[in-house]
Design a protein around this motif. Structure first.
Motif, PDB file in Angstrom:
ATOM      1  N   PHE A   1      -5.871  -1.629  -6.777  1.00  0.00           N
ATOM      2  CA  PHE A   1      -5.442  -1.614  -8.173  1.00  0.00           C
ATOM      3  C   PHE A   1      -6.295  -2.573  -8.995  1.00  0.00           C
ATOM      4  N   THR A   2      -6.677  -2.133 -10.217  1.00  0.00           N
ATOM      5  CA  THR A   2      -7.389  -2.988 -11.174  1.00  0.00           C
ATOM      6  C   THR A   2      -6.714  -2.883 -12.532  1.00  0.00           C
ATOM      7  N   ARG A   3      -7.022  -3.800 -13.391  1.00  0.00           N
ATOM      8  CA  ARG A   3      -6.436  -3.771 -14.732  1.00  0.00           C
ATOM      9  C   ARG A   3      -6.852  -2.523 -15.488  1.00  0.00           C
ATOM     10  N   ASP A   4      -8.092  -2.013 -15.213  1.00  0.00           N
ATOM     11  CA  ASP A   4      -8.547  -0.790 -15.885  1.00  0.00           C
ATOM     12  C   ASP A   4      -7.628   0.387 -15.550  1.00  0.00           C
ATOM     13  N   LEU A   5      -7.178   0.421 -14.306  1.00  0.00           N
ATOM     14  CA  LEU A   5      -6.261   1.497 -13.920  1.00  0.00           C
ATOM     15  C   LEU A   5      -4.981   1.441 -14.739  1.00  0.00           C
ATOM     16  N   ASN A   6      -4.488   0.232 -14.960  1.00  0.00           N
ATOM     17  CA  ASN A   6      -3.264   0.062 -15.745  1.00  0.00           C
ATOM     18  C   ASN A   6      -3.468   0.542 -17.172  1.00  0.00           C
ATOM     19  N   ASN A   7      -4.645   0.223 -17.727  1.00  0.00           N
ATOM     20  CA  ASN A   7      -4.948   0.652 -19.105  1.00  0.00           C
ATOM     21  C   ASN A   7      -5.029   2.172 -19.181  1.00  0.00           C
ATOM     22  N   LEU A   8      -5.676   2.772 -18.116  1.00  0.00           N
ATOM     23  CA  LEU A   8      -5.775   4.231 -18.104  1.00  0.00           C
ATOM     24  C   LEU A   8      -4.389   4.884 -18.006  1.00  0.00           C
ATOM     25  N   MET A   9      -3.535   4.281 -17.199  1.00  0.00           N
ATOM     26  CA  MET A   9      -2.188   4.825 -17.031  1.00  0.00           C
ATOM     27  C   MET A   9      -1.398   4.716 -18.335  1.00  0.00           C
ATOM     28  N   GLN A  10      -1.509   3.595 -18.992  1.00  0.00           N
ATOM     29  CA  GLN A  10      -0.810   3.429 -20.267  1.00  0.00           C
ATOM     30  C   GLN A  10      -1.345   4.408 -21.304  1.00  0.00           C
TER      31      GLN A  10
ATOM     32  N   LEU B   1      -6.092  10.126   4.953  1.00  0.00           N
ATOM     33  CA  LEU B   1      -5.221   9.317   4.105  1.00  0.00           C
ATOM     34  C   LEU B   1      -5.897   9.006   2.781  1.00  0.00           C
ATOM     35  N   SER B   2      -5.071   8.955   1.748  1.00  0.00           N
ATOM     36  CA  SER B   2      -5.487   8.385   0.460  1.00  0.00           C
ATOM     37  C   SER B   2      -4.582   7.194   0.205  1.00  0.00           C
ATOM     38  N   LEU B   3      -5.186   5.979   0.128  1.00  0.00           N
ATOM     39  CA  LEU B   3      -4.410   4.749   0.009  1.00  0.00           C
ATOM     40  C   LEU B   3      -4.623   4.088  -1.334  1.00  0.00           C
ATOM     41  N   GLY B   4      -3.535   3.572  -1.872  1.00  0.00           N
ATOM     42  CA  GLY B   4      -3.593   2.724  -3.058  1.00  0.00           C
ATOM     43  C   GLY B   4      -3.021   1.362  -2.723  1.00  0.00           C
ATOM     44  N   ILE B   5      -3.740   0.288  -3.040  1.00  0.00           N
ATOM     45  CA  ILE B   5      -3.358  -1.054  -2.593  1.00  0.00           C
ATOM     46  C   ILE B   5      -3.251  -1.977  -3.804  1.00  0.00           C
ATOM     47  N   THR B   6      -2.222  -2.789  -3.785  1.00  0.00           N
ATOM     48  CA  THR B   6      -2.061  -3.821  -4.818  1.00  0.00           C
ATOM     49  C   THR B   6      -1.656  -5.113  -4.131  1.00  0.00           C
ATOM     50  N   MET B   7      -1.925  -6.251  -4.781  1.00  0.00           N
ATOM     51  CA  MET B   7      -1.719  -7.563  -4.170  1.00  0.00           C
ATOM     52  C   MET B   7      -0.642  -8.352  -4.912  1.00  0.00           C
ATOM     53  N   PHE B   8       0.151  -9.066  -4.126  1.00  0.00           N
ATOM     54  CA  PHE B   8       1.134 -10.011  -4.668  1.00  0.00           C
ATOM     55  C   PHE B   8       0.648 -11.427  -4.365  1.00  0.00           C
TER      56      PHE B   8
ATOM     57  N   ALA C   1       0.840  -1.193   0.000  1.00  0.00           N
ATOM     58  CA  ALA C   1       0.000   0.000   0.000  1.00  0.00           C
ATOM     59  C   ALA C   1       0.874   1.242   0.000  1.00  0.00           C
ATOM     60  N   LEU C   2       0.509   2.192  -0.818  1.00  0.00           N
ATOM     61  CA  LEU C   2       1.103   3.528  -0.798  1.00  0.00           C
ATOM     62  C   LEU C   2       0.053   4.498  -0.297  1.00  0.00           C
ATOM     63  N   LEU C   3       0.455   5.442   0.554  1.00  0.00           N
ATOM     64  CA  LEU C   3      -0.512   6.393   1.099  1.00  0.00           C
ATOM     65  C   LEU C   3       0.094   7.780   1.146  1.00  0.00           C
ATOM     66  N   ASP C   4      -0.755   8.749   0.908  1.00  0.00           N
ATOM     67  CA  ASP C   4      -0.407  10.166   0.991  1.00  0.00           C
ATOM     68  C   ASP C   4      -1.316  10.822   2.007  1.00  0.00           C
ATOM     69  N   LEU C   5      -0.800  11.845   2.699  1.00  0.00           N
ATOM     70  CA  LEU C   5      -1.629  12.641   3.590  1.00  0.00           C
ATOM     71  C   LEU C   5      -2.429  13.644   2.769  1.00  0.00           C
ATOM     72  N   ASP C   6      -3.698  13.784   3.085  1.00  0.00           N
ATOM     73  CA  ASP C   6      -4.546  14.745   2.385  1.00  0.00           C
ATOM     74  C   ASP C   6      -4.285  16.147   2.920  1.00  0.00           C
TER      75      ASP C   6
ATOM     76  N   ASN D   1       1.752  -0.171  -9.473  1.00  0.00           N
ATOM     77  CA  ASN D   1       0.314  -0.426  -9.355  1.00  0.00           C
ATOM     78  C   ASN D   1      -0.274   0.269  -8.137  1.00  0.00           C
ATOM     79  N   ALA D   2       0.429   0.207  -7.002  1.00  0.00           N
ATOM     80  CA  ALA D   2      -0.064   0.870  -5.798  1.00  0.00           C
ATOM     81  C   ALA D   2      -0.118   2.378  -5.993  1.00  0.00           C
ATOM     82  N   ASP D   3       0.810   2.927  -6.732  1.00  0.00           N
ATOM     83  CA  ASP D   3       0.833   4.366  -7.000  1.00  0.00           C
ATOM     84  C   ASP D   3      -0.381   4.771  -7.845  1.00  0.00           C
TER      85      ASP D   3
END
Length: 849
Positions: A576-585, A537-544, A450-455, A557-559
């Protein structure tokens, strides 16, 4: 003799100084005795014993000169010293013959006579003077092999020859003394020759004084001076018992004594002093070596091939707590832990056999055992050497590296941890993530990153100062550690960005409870100084291994997931979802293409007319950016403008739009269809410190009228920092341009600031126009906005007007202008120019009618 640079003492210099003073006093005496009437003869009864005693003493001294110079043998001793010693053996023999041949003595083999005695005398004087001159002239070279015997044989041969002549053939020598008349010219001439030799010796010594400097040189010069005085006195007497003869014998004996002193110094005392000096040097060297040994910063010991300790220094005693007497003769293993002793014994044997060397820092640290049983980390340097007894030994230099290891550990900690919060930094986080991934793979479990930023951290940091910001970050780190499980990893990657590794997860759902607990923990405020601060907090989570199987992929992915959380309102978590990856690309592709479009000039401006609601005339146009890509087709501004803002291209694009719009204003001026052109300024442009100058330059370079340029700013951009914004708006207004607030009503304006802003127009956002004819609430809002703007003396324009009902309602509510597809869509510059020309012709026709 000479050649040794020993420094003379004051006591040693006293006698030569006294001799010099006496010789100066005797100069008048010599002149006085030179007068015949001043010669006084002594009674033979007194003189003969005196002469015999003096000459015997002279013979003894000359013999001592020989014995001293002959028996002291040293390889580096100059050959000239040995030569001089051998010469005085011949002098002793001839002086002995002289005393035995003296008148009044029993006949020496043959009848004695003054002439016979003088023959031996002169031969002795020439041997002494010639040897001294040779000594002064000979190079300072060591004695060659067999040279002593050659010198001895030569001078003994000379002595035997003189004895033969003087005893049996004295008539071979011209008369030297005539009774009643005194010395003959021959005798005086021979004495002058001796004086010349002695003067030559003095001159040679003076010229070579740098080579022959030393204590014995002073005594040698004194001996030569006394010999010269002796010879001068011997040139003055007329009877053998005269006072001059007596003084000559006295000076002769004194000269021999000084010469003996010089030979003694050169042959005996100087070597002894050198030996003493060498011994003192050895003692001093040993003292210095011991001092260096004892003051060395490292512990030092010497052991033999059996491992027995032969030597230690004080540093080793203090390091291990033993005295040297407890260590000497003990085995080296006494200084080691028991577990390491057997291994050390094996290594020691192989080290001796290989004659090895080891320097500090060349291997891993070792452990030593103190007398009290405690252990100390050590670094050891080793070297082998052969002792005087011919046995191999090892010198060990031992350094306590406790402090060094502490510093290394501290440096390692600093290189892997964040200085402010004490959390792992990016380097250590990635290392722990790698280890956690390996463990999860072995145990067939899941892992969350997980990556997190303070709001709103930037507002807190900028508003209250960095000290408050740092305190907040430290409190956030503490709350994160307190909230998460013991086995989870919390790291600070930089700024207000933190990263988490949540391990030992059986299924994806397990992470939900952890995330909810974390979000709930951050609903409570932080006490920073005297303030209560809220930081969500704003959190982004990805799984291994579901979303990725390497560190870089998981972090990327977490970013992406974290930025999705920020975009969707903050204070939340997103997976994280695959759609996010497509949007980023897609965003990365769009960014690359947009950069190329800016460089290649693919962007263009279209212009949408703005119409006066009451007269129906075109009152202005808005410059709208358009981009048509060969592969992507027509790209909407709502798609590429956010990308331009994110990658920093919005500033150069904005500058191009402003310059192009100003050129178009001038073109329409020249065409006779002047019209006001509205240009949108992004928030990034508005923050540029040189915005006013950029507008001034664009107007000057194009020649456009400032009155025909309208600058549109969003409500949020102006209200971000109201006070600086007010100053900047005043600067722009002084240029003569029109200032409009775009999308008014969608932001969070402070109405108090509206009255201090230098504004001319308000644009009502299309979101209020869409249902204006059907929704009473929208109508009420628009009525209020129009009333507010008119009360402040501002023109009101509604955008997004697409049907007649909207136009009629806006006219009813008192709106001034409209913009939208009801009248015209955005047109290319050429088409918009034609529309402006047609509108102007139509207006002129109406006015003419």
């Amino acid at each position: 003799m000479p050649g040794h640079s020993l420094t003379p003492s004051r006591k040693s210099l006293r006698w030569p100084y006294v001799v010099g003073q006496l010789l100066l006093l005797e100069i008048p005496l010599l002149f006085w005795l030179a007068a015949q009437e001043n010669q006084h003869a002594l009674d033979m009864a007194f003189y003969l014993p005196f002469h015999t005693l003096v000459e015997v003493f002279a013979v003894l001294v000359a013999t001592m000169v020989f014995v001293t110079g002959w028996h002291v043998h040293e390889e580096k001793r100059p050959a000239a010293s040995v030569m001089l010693a051998c010469a005085f053996l011949a002098v002793a023999l001839m002086d002995f013959a002289h005393v035995m041949s003296y008148a009044g003595m029993p006949d020496f083999i043959t009848a004695n006579s003054p002439h016979k005695g003088i023959v031996f005398w002169l031969a002795a004087r020439y041997a002494a003077a010639g040897a001294l001159l040779a000594f002064a002239l000979m190079p300072r070279q060591p004695l060659a092999r067999h040279a002593r015997r050659r010198y001895l044989a030569g001078f003994l041969g000379y002595a035997l020859l003189v004895l033969y002549v003087g005893i049996w053939q004295p008539h071979w020598v011209p008369a030297t003394f005539i009774p009643g008349s005194g010395l003959t010219a021959f005798k005086i001439g021979m004495e002058v020759g001796v004086v010349a030799l002695l003067l030559g010796a003095l001159l040679a010594i003076f010229r070579r004084r740098q080579e022959m400097r030393g204590l014995s040189l002073i005594w040698l010069i004194s001996a030569l001076a006394l010999m010269l005085a002796s010879e001068l006195f011997f040139m003055l007497y007329s009877r053998v018992t005269d006072l001059a003869n007596v003084l000559g014998h006295v000076h002769k004996v004194l000269a021999y004594l000084f010469l003996y002193r010089a030979i003694f110094l050169d042959s005996v005392q100087t070597p002894i002093n050198l030996i003493k000096q060498a011994r003192n040097d050895v003692i001093e060297s040993e003292r210095r070596n011991r001092e260096l040994l004892e003051t060395a910063p490292d512990a030092i010991l010497v052991v033999d091939a059996e491992g027995l300790i032969w030597m230690v220094n004080e540093r080793l005693e203090s390091m291990f707590g033993y005295t040297r007497w407890e260590l000497l003769g003990q085995r080296m293993e006494i200084l080691m832990p028991e577990a390491a002793r057997a291994r050390h014994h094996t290594h020691q044997t192989s080290f001796f056999e290989a004659n090895g060397e080891r320097s500090m820092g060349s291997g891993k640290y070792m452990v030593g055992r103190r007398k009290d049983g405690s252990e100390v980390p050590l670094d050891i340097a080793l070297s082998t050497f052969i002792s005087e007894a011919g046995t191999p030994r090892i010198t060990a230099f031992i350094r306590d590296v406790t402090e060094q290891r502490r510093i290394e550990a501290e440096l390692r900690y600093q290189s892997t941890h964040d200085a402010l919060t004490g959390l792992p930094n990016r380097t250590l986080f990635q290392d722990r993530l790698t280890q956690a991934m390996q463990q999860a793979r072995r145990q067939d479990k899941l892992l969350a990153v997980a990556l997190l930023d303070l709001d709103n951290f930037k507002a807190i940091n900028d508003g209250w100062g960095h000290d408050y910001g740092d305190q907040l970050l430290a409190e956030v780190a503490r709350r994160l550690k307190d909230t998460l499980r013991a086995g989870d990893t919390v790291a600070r990657l930089g700024g207000d960005e933190f990263a988490l590794v949540l391990s030992d997860l059986a299924q994806v759902e397990d992470i939900g409870q952890i995330i909810n607990k974390l979000l709930e923990a951050f609903t409570a405020s932080f006490r920073i100084g005297e303030y209560d601060v809220y930081a969500g907090l704003s959190l982004g989570i990805t799984m291994f291994p579901v979303d990725g199987e390497d560190v870089s992929t998981l972090l990327r992915n977490a970013d992406m997931a974290m930025y999705r959380a920020k975009a969707e309102g903050r204070g939340c978590a997103r997976f994280f979802t695959r759609d996010l990856n497509n949007l980023m690309q897609d965003s990365l592709l769009l960014q690359t293409c947009l950069k190329h479009a800016v460089e290649a000039g693919e962007l263009e401006l279209h212009y949408q007319p703005q119409v006066n609601l009451r007269s129906g005339e075109i009152s202005g146009v808005e410059a709208l950016l358009r981009w048509s890509h060969a592969e992507l087709g027509s790209v909407s501004p709502t798609r590429f403008i956010p990308v331009a803002e994110a990658c920093g291209l919005i500033v150069p694009i904005g500058a191009w739009v402003l310059a192009t719009a100003c050129k178009q204003i001038r073109a329409w001026q020249d065409a006779g269809t002047p019209i006001r052109v509205a240009v949108n300024l992004s928030a990034h442009q508005f923050r540029q410190h040189d915005l006013t100058q950029s507008v001034r330059d664009a107007l000057a370079q194009s020649g456009a009228s400032p009155a025909l340029l309208e600058l549109e700013l969003t409500e949020s951009a102006v209200m971000e920092e109201p006070a600086p914004a007010a100053r900047l708006l005043r600067e722009l207004a002084t240029l003569g341009v029109t200032i409009a607030i775009d999308d008014f009503g969608t932001g969070y304006s402070s109405l108090a600031y509206l009255k201090v802003f230098s504004l001319h127009k308000l644009k009502i956002d299309r979101s209020f126009i869409l249902d204006l004819a059907r929704d009473p609430d929208d109508a009420a809002i628009v009525r209020g906005l129009i009333s507010l703007a008119h009360s402040l003396g501002l023109t009101v324009i509604a955008e997004g007007v697409e049907n007649e009902d909207q136009r009629a309602m806006l006219l009813h509510l008192g709106c001034d202008e409209l913009q939208g597809w009801l009248f015209s869509k955005a047109l290319p510059a050429e088409a918009c120019g034609r529309l402006l020309a047609e509108s102007q012709e139509s207006l002129e026709s109406i006015q003419a009618a």
